[in-house]
Design a protein around this motif. Structure first.
Motif, mmCIF file in Angstrom:
data_model
loop_
_atom_site.group_PDB
_atom_site.id
_atom_site.type_symbol
_atom_site.label_atom_id
_atom_site.label_comp_id
_atom_site.label_asym_id
_atom_site.label_seq_id
_atom_site.Cartn_x
_atom_site.Cartn_y
_atom_site.Cartn_z
ATOM 1 N N LYS A 3 -5.285 -5.252 -13.228
ATOM 2 C CA LYS A 3 -4.861 -4.080 -12.316
ATOM 3 C C LYS A 3 -3.889 -4.665 -11.101
ATOM 4 C CE LYS A 3 -7.160 -1.410 -8.630
ATOM 5 N NZ LYS A 3 -8.174 -1.707 -7.529
ATOM 6 N N LYS A 4 -2.866 -3.491 -11.058
ATOM 7 C CA LYS A 4 -2.220 -4.107 -9.850
ATOM 8 C C LYS A 4 -2.638 -4.247 -8.465
ATOM 9 C CE LYS A 4 2.084 -2.485 -12.310
ATOM 10 N NZ LYS A 4 3.191 -1.821 -12.185
ATOM 11 N N MET A 5 -2.461 -4.882 -7.768
ATOM 12 C CA MET A 5 -2.838 -5.060 -6.573
ATOM 13 C C MET A 5 -1.682 -4.747 -5.441
ATOM 14 S SD MET A 5 -5.997 -5.772 -7.243
ATOM 15 C CE MET A 5 -6.920 -6.537 -5.844
ATOM 16 N N TYR A 6 -2.034 -4.263 -4.305
ATOM 17 C CA TYR A 6 -0.847 -3.824 -3.316
ATOM 18 C C TYR A 6 -1.520 -4.406 -2.179
ATOM 19 C CZ TYR A 6 0.638 -0.871 -7.097
ATOM 20 O OH TYR A 6 1.077 -0.426 -8.279
ATOM 21 N N ASP A 7 -0.593 -4.597 -1.137
ATOM 22 C CA ASP A 7 -0.548 -5.017 0.218
ATOM 23 C C ASP A 7 0.075 -3.937 1.211
ATOM 24 O OD1 ASP A 7 -2.018 -7.485 -0.021
ATOM 25 O OD2 ASP A 7 -0.146 -8.470 -0.390
ATOM 26 N N VAL A 8 -0.869 -3.663 2.260
ATOM 27 C CA VAL A 8 -0.480 -2.431 3.265
ATOM 28 C C VAL A 8 -0.398 -3.063 4.498
ATOM 29 C CG1 VAL A 8 -1.000 -0.416 4.251
ATOM 30 C CG2 VAL A 8 -1.947 -0.727 2.083
ATOM 31 N N ASN A 9 0.946 -2.978 5.028
ATOM 32 C CA ASN A 9 1.178 -3.529 6.120
ATOM 33 C C ASN A 9 1.543 -2.772 7.145
ATOM 34 O OD1 ASN A 9 0.979 -6.671 5.373
ATOM 35 N ND2 ASN A 9 2.771 -6.155 3.967
ATOM 36 N N CYS A 46 -6.378 -0.283 -2.150
ATOM 37 C CA CYS A 46 -5.090 0.531 -2.252
ATOM 38 C C CYS A 46 -4.768 0.458 -3.673
ATOM 39 C CB CYS A 46 -4.125 -0.408 -1.378
ATOM 40 S SG CYS A 46 -2.399 0.640 -1.453
ATOM 41 N N ILE A 47 -4.540 1.723 -4.225
ATOM 42 C CA ILE A 47 -3.914 1.879 -5.374
ATOM 43 C C ILE A 47 -2.214 1.930 -5.375
ATOM 44 C CG2 ILE A 47 -6.083 3.156 -6.133
ATOM 45 C CD1 ILE A 47 -4.604 5.870 -5.878
ATOM 46 N N GLY A 48 -1.511 2.078 -4.606
ATOM 47 C CA GLY A 48 -0.317 1.841 -4.435
ATOM 48 C C GLY A 48 0.344 3.061 -4.660
ATOM 49 N N CYS A 49 -0.080 4.223 -4.031
ATOM 50 C CA CYS A 49 0.332 5.659 -4.314
ATOM 51 C C CYS A 49 1.423 6.000 -3.219
ATOM 52 C CB CYS A 49 -0.698 6.614 -4.040
ATOM 53 S SG CYS A 49 -1.334 6.982 -2.365
ATOM 54 N N LEU A 50 1.727 5.096 -2.391
ATOM 55 C CA LEU A 50 2.632 5.358 -1.255
ATOM 56 C C LEU A 50 2.627 6.665 -0.235
ATOM 57 C CD1 LEU A 50 5.685 3.977 -3.234
ATOM 58 C CD2 LEU A 50 4.365 2.602 -1.909
ATOM 59 N N MET A 51 1.448 7.194 -0.344
ATOM 60 C CA MET A 51 1.273 8.551 0.483
ATOM 61 C C MET A 51 1.444 8.153 1.741
ATOM 62 S SD MET A 51 -1.519 10.640 -1.740
ATOM 63 C CE MET A 51 -1.552 11.973 -0.654
ATOM 64 N N CYS A 52 0.895 7.074 2.418
ATOM 65 C CA CYS A 52 0.898 6.687 3.708
ATOM 66 C C CYS A 52 2.270 6.122 4.264
ATOM 67 C CB CYS A 52 -0.015 5.499 3.792
ATOM 68 S SG CYS A 52 0.132 4.060 2.912
ATOM 69 N N GLU A 53 2.724 5.468 3.282
ATOM 70 C CA GLU A 53 4.107 4.866 3.645
ATOM 71 C C GLU A 53 5.252 6.285 3.944
ATOM 72 O OE1 GLU A 53 7.697 2.320 1.290
ATOM 73 O OE2 GLU A 53 5.694 1.499 1.288
ATOM 74 N N ASN A 54 5.095 7.058 2.724
ATOM 75 C CA ASN A 54 6.082 8.492 2.890
ATOM 76 C C ASN A 54 5.890 9.207 4.029
ATOM 77 O OD1 ASN A 54 7.337 7.289 0.451
ATOM 78 N ND2 ASN A 54 6.209 8.372 -0.809
ATOM 79 N N VAL A 63 4.089 -0.600 2.025
ATOM 80 C CA VAL A 63 3.173 -0.969 0.984
ATOM 81 C C VAL A 63 4.072 -1.759 -0.253
ATOM 82 C CG1 VAL A 63 1.698 0.093 -0.925
ATOM 83 C CG2 VAL A 63 1.972 1.113 1.329
ATOM 84 N N SER A 64 3.401 -3.039 -0.505
ATOM 85 C CA SER A 64 4.236 -3.763 -1.565
ATOM 86 C C SER A 64 3.231 -4.265 -2.549
ATOM 87 C CB SER A 64 4.841 -4.994 -0.910
ATOM 88 O OG SER A 64 4.010 -5.594 -0.112
ATOM 89 N N GLU A 65 3.519 -4.375 -3.813
ATOM 90 C CA GLU A 65 2.749 -5.057 -4.694
ATOM 91 C C GLU A 65 2.786 -6.389 -4.693
ATOM 92 O OE1 GLU A 65 2.676 -5.286 -9.777
ATOM 93 O OE2 GLU A 65 4.187 -3.874 -8.746
ATOM 94 N N ARG A 66 1.570 -6.992 -4.812
ATOM 95 C CA ARG A 66 1.076 -8.402 -4.638
ATOM 96 C C ARG A 66 1.854 -9.116 -6.190
ATOM 97 N NH1 ARG A 66 -5.399 -8.487 -3.186
ATOM 98 N NH2 ARG A 66 -5.048 -7.141 -1.550
ATOM 99 N N LYS A 67 2.291 -10.205 -5.943
ATOM 100 C CA LYS A 67 2.562 -11.090 -7.130
ATOM 101 C C LYS A 67 1.578 -11.482 -7.940
ATOM 102 C CE LYS A 67 6.966 -11.010 -5.625
ATOM 103 N NZ LYS A 67 7.753 -10.148 -6.265
#
Length: 73
Positions: A3-9, A46-54, A63-67
């Motif tokens: 599963k992709k993981m995301y960091d919210v800063n 976080c599911i990486g939907c970017l709703m908060c960022e937008n 919001v960035s994807e974790r390596k």
């Protein structure tokens, strides 16, 4: 496949504590903290939907994807 993981800063210098981010977050990764300050108790939700960022009017959220970390088994 993992599963992709995301960091919210959240840039605290830009954030005006308007509350849009924790109101719009579908997984409640961002929650209302003390004095209306957005808090992130669990980055893994976080599911990486970017709703908060937008939706952020102050461009304070990134919001960035974790390596991926490869495990040697």
């Amino acid at each position: 496949m993992a599963k992709k993981m995301y960091d919210v800063n959240i840039n605290r210098n830009f954030c005006k504590k308007c509350g849009i981010c924790y109101w719009i977050c579908p997984t409640k990764t961002i929650v209302k903290g003390e004095l209306g300050r957005p808090e992130i108790p669990d980055q893994d939700k976080c599911i990486g939907c970017l709703m908060c960022e937008n939706a952020c009017p102050d461009f304070a959220i990134d919001v960035s994807e974790r390596k991926a970390v490869k495990e040697n088994v």
